[in-house]
Design an enzyme around this catalytic site. Structure first.
Site, PDB file in Angstrom:
ATOM      1  N   HIS A  66       5.554  -6.136  -1.611  1.00  0.00           N
ATOM      2  CA  HIS A  66       5.072  -6.076  -2.997  1.00  0.00           C
ATOM      3  C   HIS A  66       4.266  -4.811  -3.222  1.00  0.00           C
ATOM      4  O   HIS A  66       3.057  -4.840  -3.436  1.00  0.00           O
ATOM      5  CB  HIS A  66       4.268  -7.335  -3.336  1.00  0.00           C
ATOM      6  CG  HIS A  66       5.070  -8.576  -3.170  1.00  0.00           C
ATOM      7  ND1 HIS A  66       5.769  -9.168  -4.200  1.00  0.00           N
ATOM      8  CD2 HIS A  66       5.360  -9.307  -2.067  1.00  0.00           C
ATOM      9  CE1 HIS A  66       6.424 -10.223  -3.746  1.00  0.00           C
ATOM     10  NE2 HIS A  66       6.192 -10.328  -2.448  1.00  0.00           N
ATOM     11  N   HIS A  70       8.765  -2.922  -7.558  1.00  0.00           N
ATOM     12  CA  HIS A  70       9.382  -3.917  -6.668  1.00  0.00           C
ATOM     13  C   HIS A  70       9.818  -5.167  -7.412  1.00  0.00           C
ATOM     14  O   HIS A  70       9.433  -5.400  -8.559  1.00  0.00           O
ATOM     15  CB  HIS A  70       8.412  -4.301  -5.544  1.00  0.00           C
ATOM     16  CG  HIS A  70       7.225  -5.080  -6.008  1.00  0.00           C
ATOM     17  ND1 HIS A  70       6.082  -4.493  -6.481  1.00  0.00           N
ATOM     18  CD2 HIS A  70       7.000  -6.419  -6.072  1.00  0.00           C
ATOM     19  CE1 HIS A  70       5.208  -5.425  -6.819  1.00  0.00           C
ATOM     20  NE2 HIS A  70       5.736  -6.612  -6.600  1.00  0.00           N
ATOM     21  N   ASP A  72       9.871  -9.347  -7.225  1.00  0.00           N
ATOM     22  CA  ASP A  72       9.356 -10.585  -6.632  1.00  0.00           C
ATOM     23  C   ASP A  72      10.511 -11.570  -6.599  1.00  0.00           C
ATOM     24  O   ASP A  72      11.059 -11.920  -7.655  1.00  0.00           O
ATOM     25  CB  ASP A  72       8.317 -11.255  -7.548  1.00  0.00           C
ATOM     26  CG  ASP A  72       6.950 -10.605  -7.517  1.00  0.00           C
ATOM     27  OD1 ASP A  72       6.749  -9.618  -6.799  1.00  0.00           O
ATOM     28  OD2 ASP A  72       6.076 -11.128  -8.252  1.00  0.00           O
ATOM     29  N   HIS A  76       8.659 -16.154  -3.468  1.00  0.00           N
ATOM     30  CA  HIS A  76       7.279 -15.657  -3.383  1.00  0.00           C
ATOM     31  C   HIS A  76       6.277 -16.771  -3.723  1.00  0.00           C
ATOM     32  O   HIS A  76       5.181 -16.821  -3.178  1.00  0.00           O
ATOM     33  CB  HIS A  76       7.147 -14.491  -4.368  1.00  0.00           C
ATOM     34  CG  HIS A  76       5.892 -13.689  -4.288  1.00  0.00           C
ATOM     35  ND1 HIS A  76       5.144 -13.550  -3.144  1.00  0.00           N
ATOM     36  CD2 HIS A  76       5.250 -12.944  -5.238  1.00  0.00           C
ATOM     37  CE1 HIS A  76       4.099 -12.766  -3.391  1.00  0.00           C
ATOM     38  NE2 HIS A  76       4.138 -12.396  -4.643  1.00  0.00           N
TER      39      HIS A  76
HETATM   40 ZN    ZN Z   1       5.120  -8.758  -6.430  1.00  0.00          ZN
END
Ligand code: ZN
Length: 248
Positions: A66, A70, A72, A76
């Protein structure tokens, strides 16, 4: 010969469907703001091969999942949800919707996108296409070169930057089937949260996030297509991503 020429003419129509390709990605380097706000960067690159010494140039690099621009993955924040490699490729090329929140954020760095902001976008551009990626354009990437200003940590020891409200995220996912949310800050949740309600909700719905996105000023609010290309990290909770907007 005349036949060949005629055929040649037939394949002449414009090959490129897109007028411009806008790069929504910051360079991945050791000078980007990091989540913890540490002086030492979580990213390092080290030279392995040297052109003069070895005849080729190569490096080894390490990074947090992260960091920088980026993605997720839903895993996550939700057990059993998709890791980076499990996100279907067809979720990664989608209509791109950009909601401009710069005016609201100017007066309130903690501003969270409201359902009214989405309604205003739809008044101007029509109903959000089903299955889109929806990004909040807050103007925050102007601070990218200063970690202190980008994280904006205050006396309460919380970071302060804009994000999505839970109500807006629910509207986009439940009523517009959004497959991804994006933002030009470090998090789709506002900085000053300790519970990450948007992350918790969207992850359970297998909706991904794009964070630290760049150059949203260059993309029209409606009509573009986004290409989201995270490194296909097996088991990844997130990954550095190249994000491109194809503008018609
Ligand atoms: Zn993130």
């Amino acid at each position: 010969m005349p036949l060949l020429l005629a055929q040649h003419k037939l394949v002449m129509p414009e090959q490129n469907e897109f007028r411009a390709v806008i790069d929504l990605t910051h360079n991945l380097n050791d000078r980007s703001p990091n989540w913890e706000g540490t002086e030492d960067s979580p990213y390092q690159a080290k030279e392995l091969g040297n052109l003069e010494r070895d005849g080729y140039y190569s490096r080894v690099f390490a990074t947090q999942e992260h960091y920088g621009t980026h993605l997720d993955a839903p895993a996550h924040f939700a057990a059993g949800a998709w890791t980076v490699d499990q996100i279907p490729a067809e979720h990664l090329v989608r209509p791109l919707v950009i909601v401009d929140m710069r005016q609201q954020v100017k007066h309130d760095p903690d501003y969270a996108m409201t359902v009214e902001d989405i309604a205003a976008w739809e008044d101007a551009h029509g109903v959000i296409p089903s299955g889109a990626v929806v990004m909040a354009y807050t103007g925050w990437d102007e601070r990218w070169n200063s970690q202190k200003s980008f994280r904006n940590e205050q006396a309460d020891h919380l970071t302060h930057y804009p994000g999505f409200s839970l109500a807006a995220a629910k509207f986009l996912v439940n009523l517009r089937q959004a497959v991804g949310l994006g933002i030009d800050t470090m998090s789709v949740d506002v900085g000053a949260t300790e519970t990450y309600p948007v992350h918790v909700f969207t992850s359970r719905e297998n909706v991904y996030h794009l964070e630290n996105v760049a150059n949203l000023a260059l993309v029209p609010p409606a009509g573009a297509t986004v290409v989201v290309a995270p490194t296909k990290l097996e088991g990844g909770s997130g990954a550095p991503a190249r994000i491109l907007a194809l503008v018609k």
